[in-house]
Design a protein around this motif. Structure first.
Motif, PDB file in Angstrom:
ATOM      1  N   LEU A  39       0.792  -1.222  -0.019  1.00  0.00           N
ATOM      2  CA  LEU A  39      -0.117   0.012   0.032  1.00  0.00           C
ATOM      3  C   LEU A  39       0.873   1.178  -0.047  1.00  0.00           C
ATOM      4  O   LEU A  39       0.551   2.253  -0.892  1.00  0.00           O
ATOM      5  N   VAL A  40       2.111   1.263   0.881  1.00  0.00           N
ATOM      6  CA  VAL A  40       2.816   2.628   0.989  1.00  0.00           C
ATOM      7  C   VAL A  40       3.410   2.652  -0.238  1.00  0.00           C
ATOM      8  O   VAL A  40       4.071   3.707  -0.596  1.00  0.00           O
ATOM      9  N   GLY A  41       4.160   1.452  -0.596  1.00  0.00           N
ATOM     10  CA  GLY A  41       5.372   1.501  -1.874  1.00  0.00           C
ATOM     11  C   GLY A  41       4.860   2.480  -2.758  1.00  0.00           C
ATOM     12  O   GLY A  41       5.969   3.341  -2.897  1.00  0.00           O
ATOM     13  N   PRO A  42       3.831   2.738  -3.475  1.00  0.00           N
ATOM     14  CA  PRO A  42       3.773   3.578  -4.556  1.00  0.00           C
ATOM     15  C   PRO A  42       3.925   5.150  -4.152  1.00  0.00           C
ATOM     16  O   PRO A  42       4.094   5.814  -4.843  1.00  0.00           O
ATOM     17  N   TYR A  43       3.580   5.452  -2.858  1.00  0.00           N
ATOM     18  CA  TYR A  43       3.796   6.633  -2.358  1.00  0.00           C
ATOM     19  C   TYR A  43       5.294   7.108  -2.063  1.00  0.00           C
ATOM     20  O   TYR A  43       5.582   8.469  -1.915  1.00  0.00           O
TER      21      TYR A  43
ATOM     22  N   ASP B 188     -12.306   2.977  17.997  1.00  0.00           N
ATOM     23  CA  ASP B 188     -13.030   2.922  16.774  1.00  0.00           C
ATOM     24  C   ASP B 188     -12.045   3.120  15.539  1.00  0.00           C
ATOM     25  O   ASP B 188     -10.951   3.107  15.817  1.00  0.00           O
ATOM     26  N   LEU B 189     -12.686   3.177  14.463  1.00  0.00           N
ATOM     27  CA  LEU B 189     -11.809   3.234  13.067  1.00  0.00           C
ATOM     28  C   LEU B 189     -10.805   4.245  13.212  1.00  0.00           C
ATOM     29  O   LEU B 189      -9.791   4.428  12.760  1.00  0.00           O
ATOM     30  N   ASP B 190     -11.497   5.607  13.328  1.00  0.00           N
ATOM     31  CA  ASP B 190     -10.677   6.898  13.635  1.00  0.00           C
ATOM     32  C   ASP B 190      -9.286   6.549  14.582  1.00  0.00           C
ATOM     33  O   ASP B 190      -8.362   7.148  14.379  1.00  0.00           O
ATOM     34  N   HIS B 191      -9.504   5.856  15.597  1.00  0.00           N
ATOM     35  CA  HIS B 191      -8.559   5.709  16.858  1.00  0.00           C
ATOM     36  C   HIS B 191      -7.534   4.910  16.064  1.00  0.00           C
ATOM     37  O   HIS B 191      -6.459   5.156  16.197  1.00  0.00           O
ATOM     38  N   ALA B 192      -7.981   3.844  15.395  1.00  0.00           N
ATOM     39  CA  ALA B 192      -7.015   2.886  14.880  1.00  0.00           C
ATOM     40  C   ALA B 192      -6.088   3.731  13.801  1.00  0.00           C
ATOM     41  O   ALA B 192      -4.929   3.600  13.853  1.00  0.00           O
ATOM     42  N   VAL B 193      -6.640   4.540  12.867  1.00  0.00           N
ATOM     43  CA  VAL B 193      -5.841   5.280  12.092  1.00  0.00           C
ATOM     44  C   VAL B 193      -4.964   6.112  12.734  1.00  0.00           C
ATOM     45  O   VAL B 193      -3.759   6.410  12.433  1.00  0.00           O
ATOM     46  N   ARG B 194      -5.254   7.153  13.685  1.00  0.00           N
ATOM     47  CA  ARG B 194      -4.374   7.735  14.445  1.00  0.00           C
ATOM     48  C   ARG B 194      -3.396   7.033  15.217  1.00  0.00           C
ATOM     49  O   ARG B 194      -2.186   7.626  15.043  1.00  0.00           O
TER      50      ARG B 194
ATOM     51  N   ILE C 208       7.306   6.771   7.663  1.00  0.00           N
ATOM     52  CA  ILE C 208       6.864   6.728   6.236  1.00  0.00           C
ATOM     53  C   ILE C 208       6.080   8.369   6.066  1.00  0.00           C
ATOM     54  O   ILE C 208       6.121   8.979   5.072  1.00  0.00           O
ATOM     55  N   ARG C 209       5.411   8.876   6.971  1.00  0.00           N
ATOM     56  CA  ARG C 209       4.799  10.230   6.809  1.00  0.00           C
ATOM     57  C   ARG C 209       6.021  10.931   6.640  1.00  0.00           C
ATOM     58  O   ARG C 209       5.782  11.947   5.764  1.00  0.00           O
ATOM     59  N   ALA C 210       7.012  11.106   7.318  1.00  0.00           N
ATOM     60  CA  ALA C 210       8.069  12.247   6.974  1.00  0.00           C
ATOM     61  C   ALA C 210       8.750  12.066   5.496  1.00  0.00           C
ATOM     62  O   ALA C 210       9.009  12.928   5.120  1.00  0.00           O
ATOM     63  N   ALA C 211       8.581  10.809   4.925  1.00  0.00           N
ATOM     64  CA  ALA C 211       8.958  10.583   3.365  1.00  0.00           C
ATOM     65  C   ALA C 211       7.979  11.103   2.655  1.00  0.00           C
ATOM     66  O   ALA C 211       8.166  11.616   1.597  1.00  0.00           O
TER      67      ALA C 211
ATOM     68  N   THR D 257       5.790  15.512  -0.443  1.00  0.00           N
ATOM     69  CA  THR D 257       5.401  15.229  -1.824  1.00  0.00           C
ATOM     70  C   THR D 257       3.897  15.394  -2.004  1.00  0.00           C
ATOM     71  O   THR D 257       3.388  15.502  -3.013  1.00  0.00           O
ATOM     72  N   GLY D 258       3.161  16.066  -0.976  1.00  0.00           N
ATOM     73  CA  GLY D 258       1.931  16.511  -0.911  1.00  0.00           C
ATOM     74  C   GLY D 258       0.847  15.101  -1.072  1.00  0.00           C
ATOM     75  O   GLY D 258      -0.575  15.606  -1.210  1.00  0.00           O
ATOM     76  N   ARG D 259       1.187  14.051  -0.859  1.00  0.00           N
ATOM     77  CA  ARG D 259       0.411  12.889  -1.078  1.00  0.00           C
ATOM     78  C   ARG D 259       0.010  12.126   0.491  1.00  0.00           C
ATOM     79  O   ARG D 259      -0.657  11.042   0.292  1.00  0.00           O
ATOM     80  N   TRP D 260       0.419  12.702   1.506  1.00  0.00           N
ATOM     81  CA  TRP D 260      -0.100  12.046   2.611  1.00  0.00           C
ATOM     82  C   TRP D 260      -1.447  11.770   2.926  1.00  0.00           C
ATOM     83  O   TRP D 260      -1.881  10.625   3.513  1.00  0.00           O
ATOM     84  N   SER D 261      -2.392  12.823   2.563  1.00  0.00           N
ATOM     85  CA  SER D 261      -3.625  12.529   3.044  1.00  0.00           C
ATOM     86  C   SER D 261      -4.083  11.554   1.989  1.00  0.00           C
ATOM     87  O   SER D 261      -5.191  10.925   2.600  1.00  0.00           O
ATOM     88  N   ASP D 262      -3.681  11.331   0.831  1.00  0.00           N
ATOM     89  CA  ASP D 262      -4.035  10.210   0.030  1.00  0.00           C
ATOM     90  C   ASP D 262      -3.607   8.708   0.517  1.00  0.00           C
ATOM     91  O   ASP D 262      -4.738   7.769   0.526  1.00  0.00           O
ATOM     92  N   LEU D 263      -2.539   8.743   1.198  1.00  0.00           N
ATOM     93  CA  LEU D 263      -1.930   7.473   1.727  1.00  0.00           C
ATOM     94  C   LEU D 263      -2.706   7.220   3.073  1.00  0.00           C
ATOM     95  O   LEU D 263      -3.162   6.059   3.300  1.00  0.00           O
TER      96      LEU D 263
END
Length: 259
Positions: A148-152, A195-201, A213-216, A220-226
């Protein structure tokens, strides 16, 4: 970034607590009273503490001083005596054949050289002893995060060393030069959040790998997409229940008997 620095980022102790039941189950399966046990890449120490509770003489090793401090505190709270060592898991400063059981729960899978890591596990284990390794399967929710992360990632990220520990055929190749007999079991641990929000956070703000990963990706401006893709992955694999979100995650348990 050095492993000790990386794994001291965020709050891996609370993050990893969500799947620590897998470590405790491994200890219940493999540890017996009087054994000498080494927990490699021990993190906050769930396996080492469970081993000590079972009557073993336990040692926990990790490169991250912050995690070792948490492990020491937890062992003290649990009333068990454990030797803690700050060191690189690929070059352990302990003697050959010093342990009846050498274990790594979701730790040694990150070693950059899998064959060298396998040789180190075998070196530390006595003849007739056992080695135990846990790693997320590629099909699991956690294993699916790498593709999932690789293309980003800039440059695509490349192959992950974790893959060498996630399928029986790969693990057999990793241990091919070692005097061991292998057996494999696929198990599942339920990872639970509010809940799902907690899982993502929790994953994106506390897990050291995801902080990297977020730092990398952020520049690129694509963090919200990832982040949206991660949310979709979790939602597809998990289940919303009253008051909680549960993600069943498969992992491969490798047990190696040293000749």
């Amino acid at each position: 970034m050095e492993p000790g620095t990386l794994w001291s980022m965020g709050d891996y102790a609370s993050n990893g607590d969500r799947w620590a039941a897998a470590s405790r189950e491994l200890a219940a399966e493999t540890v017996r009273t009087g054994m000498t046990v080494l927990d490699i890449a021990c993190g906050p120490g769930p396996f080492a503490i469970a081993a000590a509770h079972a009557g073993a003489r336990a040692t926990g090793l990790d490169a991250a001083p912050r995690l070792l401090e948490v492990a020491k505190q937890r062992a003290g709270d649990a009333g068990v005596a454990i030797e803690w060592i700050e060191a690189d898991m690929t070059a352990v400063p302990l003697g050959d054949g010093a342990f009846d059981l050498v274990a790594s729960a979701f730790g040694c899978m990150f070693a950059p050289d899998a064959e060298a890591m396998a040789a180190e596990l075998v070196r530390l284990c006595r003849s007739g002893g056992r080695i135990a390794v846990l790693a997320w399967t590629p099909e699991s929710a956690f294993g699916s995060m790498a593709p999932l992360v690789g293309p980003y990632l800039p440059g695509g990220g490349g192959a992950s060393p974790v893959e060498r520990w996630t399928r029986p055929e790969n693990v057999k190749a990793v241990f091919a030069a070692q005097p061991v007999r292998l057996q494999f079991t696929v198990r599942t641990v339920d990872v639970v959040w509010d809940d799902l929000d907690h899982a993502v956070r929790d994953i994106t703000e506390n897990n050291p790998a995801w902080l990297g990963i977020r730092a990398a990706v952020a520049p690129t401006g694509r963090w919200s997409d990832l982040e949206a893709d991660l949310r979709a992955l979790l939602a597809a694999r998990g289940r919303a229940e009253p008051g909680r979100f549960t993600l069943p995650v498969e992992y491969l348990e490798t047990l190696a008997a040293k000749d």
